[in-house]
Design an enzyme around this catalytic site. Sequence first.
Site, PDB file in Angstrom:
ATOM      1  N   THR A 124       0.709  -1.215   0.160  1.00  0.00           N
ATOM      2  CA  THR A 124      -0.005  -0.117   0.008  1.00  0.00           C
ATOM      3  C   THR A 124       0.771   1.263  -0.008  1.00  0.00           C
ATOM      4  OG1 THR A 124      -1.560  -1.176   1.526  1.00  0.00           O
ATOM      5  CG2 THR A 124      -2.097   0.884   1.067  1.00  0.00           C
TER       6      THR A 124
ATOM      7  N   ARG B 279       7.870  -2.276   2.574  1.00  0.00           N
ATOM      8  CA  ARG B 279       8.142  -2.359   3.977  1.00  0.00           C
ATOM      9  C   ARG B 279       8.292  -3.699   4.598  1.00  0.00           C
ATOM     10  NH1 ARG B 279       3.319   1.151   6.976  1.00  0.00           N
ATOM     11  NH2 ARG B 279       3.898   2.594   5.145  1.00  0.00           N
TER      12      ARG B 279
ATOM     13  N   SER C 137       6.155   4.507   8.241  1.00  0.00           N
ATOM     14  CA  SER C 137       4.966   5.154   9.006  1.00  0.00           C
ATOM     15  C   SER C 137       4.682   5.028  10.374  1.00  0.00           C
ATOM     16  CB  SER C 137       3.765   4.803   7.958  1.00  0.00           C
ATOM     17  OG  SER C 137       2.775   5.710   8.257  1.00  0.00           O
ATOM     18  N   HIS C 138       3.627   4.634  10.827  1.00  0.00           N
ATOM     19  CA  HIS C 138       3.395   4.291  11.890  1.00  0.00           C
ATOM     20  C   HIS C 138       3.861   2.967  12.695  1.00  0.00           C
ATOM     21  CE1 HIS C 138       0.526   2.461   9.474  1.00  0.00           C
ATOM     22  NE2 HIS C 138       0.176   1.456  10.244  1.00  0.00           N
TER      23      HIS C 138
ATOM     24  N   LYS D 109       9.910   4.252  -0.204  1.00  0.00           N
ATOM     25  CA  LYS D 109       8.748   4.580  -0.793  1.00  0.00           C
ATOM     26  C   LYS D 109       9.194   5.360  -1.994  1.00  0.00           C
ATOM     27  CE  LYS D 109       5.162   7.316   0.320  1.00  0.00           C
ATOM     28  NZ  LYS D 109       3.881   7.911   0.649  1.00  0.00           N
TER      29      LYS D 109
ATOM     30  N   ASP E 241       1.903  10.721  13.360  1.00  0.00           N
ATOM     31  CA  ASP E 241       2.842   9.211  13.406  1.00  0.00           C
ATOM     32  C   ASP E 241       4.165   9.386  12.834  1.00  0.00           C
ATOM     33  OD1 ASP E 241       2.374   9.916  10.800  1.00  0.00           O
ATOM     34  OD2 ASP E 241       2.201   7.930  10.140  1.00  0.00           O
TER      35      ASP E 241
ATOM     36  N   ASP F  25       6.070   9.257  10.037  1.00  0.00           N
ATOM     37  CA  ASP F  25       6.424  10.089   9.246  1.00  0.00           C
ATOM     38  C   ASP F  25       5.665  11.468   8.916  1.00  0.00           C
ATOM     39  OD1 ASP F  25       4.473   8.524   8.252  1.00  0.00           O
ATOM     40  OD2 ASP F  25       4.990   8.701   6.311  1.00  0.00           O
TER      41      ASP F  25
ATOM     42  N   ASP G  33       2.366  12.006   8.360  1.00  0.00           N
ATOM     43  CA  ASP G  33       1.240  12.169   7.632  1.00  0.00           C
ATOM     44  C   ASP G  33      -0.210  11.841   8.104  1.00  0.00           C
ATOM     45  OD1 ASP G  33       1.433   9.267   7.561  1.00  0.00           O
ATOM     46  OD2 ASP G  33       1.698   8.991   5.532  1.00  0.00           O
ATOM     47  N   ARG G  34      -0.149  11.083   9.222  1.00  0.00           N
ATOM     48  CA  ARG G  34      -1.469  10.905  10.050  1.00  0.00           C
ATOM     49  C   ARG G  34      -1.629  11.963  11.057  1.00  0.00           C
ATOM     50  NH1 ARG G  34      -2.420   4.390  10.765  1.00  0.00           N
ATOM     51  NH2 ARG G  34      -1.997   3.875   8.632  1.00  0.00           N
TER      52      ARG G  34
ATOM     53  N   THR H 102      -8.324   1.914  -0.666  1.00  0.00           N
ATOM     54  CA  THR H 102      -7.505   2.340   0.440  1.00  0.00           C
ATOM     55  C   THR H 102      -5.992   2.563  -0.327  1.00  0.00           C
ATOM     56  OG1 THR H 102      -8.489   0.869   1.855  1.00  0.00           O
ATOM     57  CG2 THR H 102      -6.353   1.298   2.448  1.00  0.00           C
TER      58      THR H 102
ATOM     59  N   GLU I 220     -10.056   6.952   6.875  1.00  0.00           N
ATOM     60  CA  GLU I 220     -10.613   6.396   8.158  1.00  0.00           C
ATOM     61  C   GLU I 220      -9.403   5.860   8.985  1.00  0.00           C
ATOM     62  OE1 GLU I 220      -9.810   3.114   9.284  1.00  0.00           O
ATOM     63  OE2 GLU I 220      -8.892   2.674   7.282  1.00  0.00           O
ATOM     64  N   SER I 221      -8.151   5.790   8.342  1.00  0.00           N
ATOM     65  CA  SER I 221      -7.028   5.514   9.118  1.00  0.00           C
ATOM     66  C   SER I 221      -6.348   6.652   9.507  1.00  0.00           C
ATOM     67  CB  SER I 221      -6.049   4.451   8.362  1.00  0.00           C
ATOM     68  OG  SER I 221      -5.853   5.022   7.004  1.00  0.00           O
TER      69      SER I 221
ATOM     70  N   LYS J 138      -1.238  12.634   2.521  1.00  0.00           N
ATOM     71  CA  LYS J 138      -1.843  12.887   3.482  1.00  0.00           C
ATOM     72  C   LYS J 138      -0.860  13.724   4.510  1.00  0.00           C
ATOM     73  CE  LYS J 138      -1.494   8.453   5.991  1.00  0.00           C
ATOM     74  NZ  LYS J 138      -1.761   7.385   4.670  1.00  0.00           N
TER      75      LYS J 138
ATOM     76  N   ARG K 228      -8.872  -6.629   8.545  1.00  0.00           N
ATOM     77  CA  ARG K 228      -9.327  -5.151   9.216  1.00  0.00           C
ATOM     78  C   ARG K 228     -11.064  -5.627   8.685  1.00  0.00           C
ATOM     79  NH1 ARG K 228      -4.835  -2.387  10.049  1.00  0.00           N
ATOM     80  NH2 ARG K 228      -3.480  -1.897   8.694  1.00  0.00           N
TER      81      ARG K 228
HETATM   82  C1  G1P Z   1      -3.164   1.308   6.253  1.00  0.00           C
HETATM   83  C2  G1P Z   1      -4.313   2.221   6.180  1.00  0.00           C
HETATM   84  C3  G1P Z   1      -4.650   2.947   4.839  1.00  0.00           C
HETATM   85  C4  G1P Z   1      -3.342   3.860   4.687  1.00  0.00           C
HETATM   86  C5  G1P Z   1      -2.106   2.903   4.788  1.00  0.00           C
HETATM   87  C6  G1P Z   1      -0.966   3.925   4.754  1.00  0.00           C
HETATM   88  O1  G1P Z   1      -3.212   0.463   4.893  1.00  0.00           O
HETATM   89  O2  G1P Z   1      -5.545   1.337   6.162  1.00  0.00           O
HETATM   90  O3  G1P Z   1      -5.821   3.813   4.831  1.00  0.00           O
HETATM   91  O4  G1P Z   1      -3.267   4.560   3.376  1.00  0.00           O
HETATM   92  O5  G1P Z   1      -2.147   2.382   5.857  1.00  0.00           O
HETATM   93  O6  G1P Z   1      -0.837   4.985   5.670  1.00  0.00           O
HETATM   94  P1  G1P Z   1      -3.285  -1.112   5.091  1.00  0.00           P
HETATM   95  O7  G1P Z   1      -2.777  -1.595   6.171  1.00  0.00           O
HETATM   96  O8  G1P Z   1      -4.937  -0.974   5.480  1.00  0.00           O
HETATM   97  O9  G1P Z   1      -3.359  -1.612   3.710  1.00  0.00           O
HETATM   98 ZN    ZN Z   2       2.357   7.563   7.940  1.00  0.00          ZN
END
Ligand code: G1P
Ligand code: ZN
Length: 542
Positions: free
Chosen positions: A17, A21, A112-113, A125, A276, A278, A280-281, A343, A363-364, A375, A495
Amino acid sequence: MIRKVTTEPYADQKPGTSGLRKKVSVFRQPNYVENFIQSIFDSLEGFQGKTLVIGGDGRFYNPQVIQKVIRMAAANGFGRALVGRGGIVSTPAVSHLIRKYGAYGGIILSASHNPGGPDEDFGIKYNIGNGGPAPEGITDAIHAHSERIERYLTLDAGDVDLDAEGRTIIGDMEVEIIDPVADYAELMQTLFDFDAIRALFESGFRIRFDAMHAVTGPYATEIFEKRLAAPPGSVVNSVPKPDFGGHHPDPNLVHAKDLHDLMMSDDGPDFGAASDGDGDRNLIIGKGLFVTPSDSLAILAANAHLAPGYAKGLRGIARSMPTSAAADRVAARLGIDCHVTPTGWKFFGNLLDAGMATICGEESAGAGSDHVREKDGLWAVLLWLNILASRRQSVKDIVVEHWASHGRNYYSRHDYENVDTAAAHALMQALRARIEELPGTTVQGLTVRAADDFAYHDPVDQSTSEHQGIRIRFEGGSRLVFRLSGTGTSGATLRVYMERFEADPARQSIDTQQALQSLIAAAEELACIRNHVARDVPSVIT
Ligand code: G1P
Ligand code: ZN
C-alpha cells in the site's frame, strides 16, 4: 568513480500500500536496499540531470540508507539531491519539496506508524513528480525489475555530512542539505490564518501535541510554539528518536493513550493532537471527545471555507472506500462530488491533479488537500485550529452540531493483527464466494441490500483496481467492510470496518461499540472470524 556491482534478485521486493515495508533485518541483507533503489531508477526515464528529494522519518537505519541512495542517485545520473538536515523530512514535506522545487521525484525512508529499531520495521517509498506516491504502473514495474536485477550502479565516495546545511558535490551530482521545516512552515502560513490562531492561543486556549518521538517534533515546535505562540511545552515527545522511544508512533487510542486520558480528564487542555512516524497521519481529540477520522474529514470539509486557503470552497471531496459516508453527506450538502477510492493515498493523486477534489481523507487517520500529494498530519491539526479560532466553540460542540445537522455515522474498525496469512486469505475467499447469495438475506436482524468486492475505475487514467475489499451494505445505511492490510510486515492483518447511520439527534450519543453491536455480531456470523483466524477478540479497536 562509478562502480557497477553484480547482484542477484531477492524474491520479495513487491511494494505494498505504501512502498516496500519489511523488518530492518531484511533491509540489512547484502544488496537488498541497493537492489530496490536500482529497480526504482531502472523503472524511470528522463531523470538525467534532474533533482531527487530524499528524506526519512528518522528511524533506525535511516542515515545508512540515505548515504546509499545519495551515492546511487549520483551514479545513475541525477543532477541534484535535496536532503533534509539529519536525513529527516516528513512525508508531506517531501511531497511539498518535490512540487516546490520541480524535482523529478523523491525517495521516502519510513515505515510510517510501524515501530522502529534494529528488530523493527523499515520502508522505502518512491514519489513521482506531482509529489504523490508512485501509481501502480510504476510500482509494478519496480517489482518486475527487482525480480530480474543483475547489477546496480553506485559511486566510490565517502559519506555526506547530513547534519551540515549547505552544498557538496559527489560525482557529478550536487547534494544540498536543507532545513526540512522552513519550506513546509511557509506553505502552512499561506493556507491558514496564523494571526487568528495566535489570537486563540493568546486567549488562553491550550493545545497538547504529541509528536511521539517521531518526525513532526521539529515541525510542530516551530509552527505551534514559535510561529503561533502556543505556550512552551505544548509539543511533547518532540525529539525524533531512532526507536521512537520504544513506542509505536501510531496516533490511535491504544498508542496515544496518555494523550487520550489527559483529554478525558477535567483539567486537560482544550485540544489534543498527535501524528505518526512520518507525519502524515493525525489524531484529533477534543476535551472529553475523540473525533473519529471519518468525522474529522467530514467536519474539516464542511468548515474548510473558514481558512484562507479554502475560502473559495471545495471542488470535490474524496475518501477511501472503508471511510465512513459522513463526508458524502457534506459533499451532498455542498453540491459537490464525493469520490470513493480504494485504500491508500496514491489513488487520490489523479483526482487532485485533475482538480476533481480539494480535500481527501481515510478512516485510518489520514486527511489532506491539494496543497501536497500526501496526507498531512499537521495540516489537519492546523485546519482544526483555524476552524476553532474562527468559530470559537469547543471541539465537542462543533462535532455534536455537525451530527445534528448532517446525521451521525457511528464508525469503528476492528483489526486482527499478525494472523496466519493462509487463514486470512481463506476467510476472504469464503466471503467472496458468497457475495452473490447475500443480498436479501437477514443477519442479526439486518437485511443485506447489496454486496460486492470493491473495484475502482479511475476516472482520470481509466485504470481499474480490483479486489479492494468486500463491502456488505444493509437496509438503513449500515455497512460492513472486510479487507486485508497491505502494510503489515508479519503475517496478515484482517480489518473489519463497521458503520451505522443515525439521523435522530436524540439517539446520537450512544457509546460507539454499543451502537454497533449488531453489526459486530453480523461480521462474526458472516465471516466466522473466530474459526478462521483463531482469535476471540480484535488486537486493536479504533
Ligand atoms: C493502512 C491504512 C490505509 C493507509 C495506509 C498507509 O493501509 O488502512 O488507509 O493509506 O495504511 O498509511 P493497510 O494496512 O490497511 O493496507
Ligand atoms: Zn504515516
